[in-house]
Motif scaffolding. Structure first.
Motif, PDB file in Angstrom:
ATOM      1  N   ALA A  70       3.254   9.495  -9.798  1.00  0.00           N
ATOM      2  CA  ALA A  70       2.528   9.599 -11.063  1.00  0.00           C
ATOM      3  C   ALA A  70       1.769  10.918 -11.133  1.00  0.00           C
ATOM      4  CB  ALA A  70       1.572   8.420 -11.225  1.00  0.00           C
ATOM      5  N   ARG A  71       1.170  11.326 -10.014  1.00  0.00           N
ATOM      6  CA  ARG A  71       0.463  12.611  -9.994  1.00  0.00           C
ATOM      7  C   ARG A  71       1.434  13.759 -10.214  1.00  0.00           C
ATOM      8  NH1 ARG A  71      -2.602  10.579  -5.097  1.00  0.00           N
ATOM      9  NH2 ARG A  71      -4.463   9.649  -6.005  1.00  0.00           N
ATOM     10  N   GLU A  72       2.578  13.677  -9.529  1.00  0.00           N
ATOM     11  CA  GLU A  72       3.590  14.725  -9.714  1.00  0.00           C
ATOM     12  C   GLU A  72       4.064  14.765 -11.154  1.00  0.00           C
ATOM     13  OE1 GLU A  72       6.704  13.913  -6.936  1.00  0.00           O
ATOM     14  OE2 GLU A  72       5.472  14.380  -5.187  1.00  0.00           O
ATOM     15  N   GLU A  73       4.321  13.593 -11.740  1.00  0.00           N
ATOM     16  CA  GLU A  73       4.771  13.538 -13.139  1.00  0.00           C
ATOM     17  C   GLU A  73       3.683  14.053 -14.068  1.00  0.00           C
ATOM     18  OE1 GLU A  73       7.436  12.774 -16.229  1.00  0.00           O
ATOM     19  OE2 GLU A  73       7.750  12.881 -14.080  1.00  0.00           O
ATOM     20  N   SER A  74       2.438  13.668 -13.767  1.00  0.00           N
ATOM     21  CA  SER A  74       1.308  14.146 -14.571  1.00  0.00           C
ATOM     22  C   SER A  74       1.186  15.663 -14.465  1.00  0.00           C
ATOM     23  CB  SER A  74       0.023  13.477 -14.093  1.00  0.00           C
ATOM     24  OG  SER A  74      -1.106  14.030 -14.714  1.00  0.00           O
ATOM     25  N   ASP A  75       1.294  16.189 -13.250  1.00  0.00           N
ATOM     26  CA  ASP A  75       1.225  17.643 -13.067  1.00  0.00           C
ATOM     27  C   ASP A  75       2.374  18.333 -13.788  1.00  0.00           C
ATOM     28  OD1 ASP A  75      -1.012  17.266 -11.543  1.00  0.00           O
ATOM     29  OD2 ASP A  75       0.008  17.517  -9.605  1.00  0.00           O
ATOM     30  N   ARG A  76       3.562  17.732 -13.733  1.00  0.00           N
ATOM     31  CA  ARG A  76       4.718  18.314 -14.413  1.00  0.00           C
ATOM     32  C   ARG A  76       4.511  18.300 -15.925  1.00  0.00           C
ATOM     33  NH1 ARG A  76       8.835  16.928 -17.164  1.00  0.00           N
ATOM     34  NH2 ARG A  76       8.515  14.699 -16.986  1.00  0.00           N
ATOM     35  N   ILE A  77       3.991  17.168 -16.439  1.00  0.00           N
ATOM     36  CA  ILE A  77       3.749  17.074 -17.882  1.00  0.00           C
ATOM     37  C   ILE A  77       2.679  18.072 -18.297  1.00  0.00           C
ATOM     38  CG2 ILE A  77       2.802  15.561 -19.674  1.00  0.00           C
ATOM     39  CD1 ILE A  77       4.247  13.228 -18.279  1.00  0.00           C
ATOM     40  N   GLU A 110       0.838  -1.207   0.000  1.00  0.00           N
ATOM     41  CA  GLU A 110       0.000   0.000   0.000  1.00  0.00           C
ATOM     42  C   GLU A 110       0.871   1.255   0.000  1.00  0.00           C
ATOM     43  OE1 GLU A 110      -3.308   2.318  -0.239  1.00  0.00           O
ATOM     44  OE2 GLU A 110      -3.150   0.157  -0.505  1.00  0.00           O
ATOM     45  N   GLY A 111       1.965   1.230   0.778  1.00  0.00           N
ATOM     46  CA  GLY A 111       2.890   2.368   0.801  1.00  0.00           C
ATOM     47  C   GLY A 111       3.522   2.584  -0.557  1.00  0.00           C
ATOM     48  N   ILE A 112       3.945   1.486  -1.189  1.00  0.00           N
ATOM     49  CA  ILE A 112       4.538   1.593  -2.523  1.00  0.00           C
ATOM     50  C   ILE A 112       3.503   2.098  -3.513  1.00  0.00           C
ATOM     51  CG2 ILE A 112       5.464   0.210  -4.433  1.00  0.00           C
ATOM     52  CD1 ILE A 112       6.818  -1.558  -2.289  1.00  0.00           C
ATOM     53  N   ARG A 113       2.290   1.583  -3.393  1.00  0.00           N
ATOM     54  CA  ARG A 113       1.211   2.025  -4.298  1.00  0.00           C
ATOM     55  C   ARG A 113       0.955   3.520  -4.129  1.00  0.00           C
ATOM     56  NH1 ARG A 113      -3.813   2.658  -3.158  1.00  0.00           N
ATOM     57  NH2 ARG A 113      -5.480   2.566  -4.641  1.00  0.00           N
ATOM     58  N   GLN A 114       0.863   3.964  -2.865  1.00  0.00           N
ATOM     59  CA  GLN A 114       0.637   5.392  -2.618  1.00  0.00           C
ATOM     60  C   GLN A 114       1.802   6.225  -3.134  1.00  0.00           C
ATOM     61  OE1 GLN A 114      -2.085   6.862  -1.597  1.00  0.00           O
ATOM     62  NE2 GLN A 114      -3.126   4.893  -1.376  1.00  0.00           N
ATOM     63  N   ASP A 115       3.024   5.728  -2.942  1.00  0.00           N
ATOM     64  CA  ASP A 115       4.208   6.433  -3.419  1.00  0.00           C
ATOM     65  C   ASP A 115       4.195   6.529  -4.942  1.00  0.00           C
ATOM     66  OD1 ASP A 115       6.712   7.721  -3.094  1.00  0.00           O
ATOM     67  OD2 ASP A 115       7.756   5.830  -3.589  1.00  0.00           O
TER      68      ASP A 115
END
Length: 181
Positions: free
Chosen positions: A111-118, A101-106
């Motif tokens: 992914a959200r950060e990368e998506s926001d950056r893209i 779950e920790g890895i999934r959340q990480d």
């Protein structure tokens, strides 16, 4: 013949159910010898054999009881180890789930950060492209406006300073007209 008749007479008077005293003495001595041999040699060996059998049986029973007790103790240890192993397996499974779950959340946050950056890079790129398109359109519109104005006025507006001022004025009028709508 007197002795034969005496013996015959004596034999005829002897009762076969009652033994002779000589036979009794001889039988008693033989019985005593047999009893002595039996008591001295046979009975002790039989007693030892019986004692050995009793000891073997009692020892076997004690060994069986000890083996049963050890088996019960081993069974209890096995059950305790099995219970401990199940508890440990459940703990490891829970830790693995928590780690997953920790890895999934990480991964989701990355992914959200990368998506926001893209998305931000795309917006920046769109804004830059829009600015470039607006610049190109302004220069093209300006050139077309100067050519059109020159045709309308009938003179050449080739002078750079004059055409730039005219173009800037025309674009600003277009911007203000677009802002009213």
């Amino acid at each position: 013949m007197t002795s034969i008749t005496y013996l015959a007479a004596e034999e005829s008077t002897h009762n076969p159910i009652v033994p002779l005293w000589q036979e009794l003495v001889l039988g008693t001595i033989a019985f005593g010898i047999i009893c002595f041999v039996l008591m001295k040699f046979v009975f002790p060996r039989m007693e030892e054999t019986f004692r050995a059998r009793v000891d073997a049986i009692e020892g076997g029973i004690k060994r069986a009881e000890q083996a049963q007790a050890e088996a019960n103790e081993l069974l209890e240890r096995y059950r305790a180890q099995l219970s401990e192993a199940r508890t440990e397996a459940a703990r490891i499974r829970d830790e693995a789930r928590a780690d997953a779950e920790g890895i999934r959340q990480d991964l989701l946050s990355k992914a959200r950060e990368e998506s926001d950056r893209i998305i931000a890079a795309g917006r920046d790129q769109l804004a830059a492209q829009r600015e470039a398109i607006v610049r190109d359109l302004r220069s093209e519109v300006g050139t077309l406006a100067v050519d059109l104005a020159g045709r309308i006025v009938g003179e050449s507006l080739a002078d750079e300073a004059r055409s730039r001022g005219t173009v800037d004025r025309f674009i600003s009028e277009l911007d203000t007209a677009g802002g009213r709508r």
